[in-house]
Design a protein around this motif. Sequence first.
Motif: not given
Length: 223
Positions: A53-57
């Motif tokens: 979820l962090v990578k997807e912003g």
Amino acid sequence: MKCFEVLEKKKKKEDYLKIIFELGGREKKVSNKQIAMSLNIAAGSVTEMVNKLVKEGLVTHTPYSGISLTDEGVKVAEKLVRRHRLWETFLVEKLNYKLQDVHSDAEVLEHVTSDNLMDHLEAFLDHPKYCPHGGVIPDKLGHYEEESHLTLSEAKAGSTITVDRFTDNHDLLTYLDDIDIKIGDTLEVLEHAPFEGPIRLRFTQNGQETSIGYKAAHYIFVK
């Protein structure tokens, strides 16, 4: 098979965004432990999904501090929460579902519903502001009243609180139904037992006493 796996991964991601929103991740940091307890999964699984979820912003993660939604994550979560809670409201109010039995069917319906149908459903229900377990329902423009994020576990002995909402969890709702605690009940906090023991409470309406388990108290929000 691949199509099914893609849908399952999408649903799992959406479940995370909804629970982070419900636990207050729009305005504060939510811990891995809170997410794991709410979704009844291992803490290691939370770490893996949070990294995605962090990578997807969609979320930010500060080590040893917690997880919160980004502006984009808030928008996605609000849309998901709106769909889920409108269906919960329909199933409870119009089809007489028990509150603890409504979550799984609402989960199915929210994933197969067009925006147009959601708008009509909201109008049919006369634009409800809260779902049956007390959670806010964002309107189509993302407007809603701010929720309480004070949990019963944080309420100090000697204080008087009003039950505001419950986390959307089948086991929790079944448990609360068994001990007859409802939204709107006013209770005096009598004692926190040591070593993560139960919290002893007294209903102000009739003076009866009851106890809430340590884990459950983290998912009952009060004012």
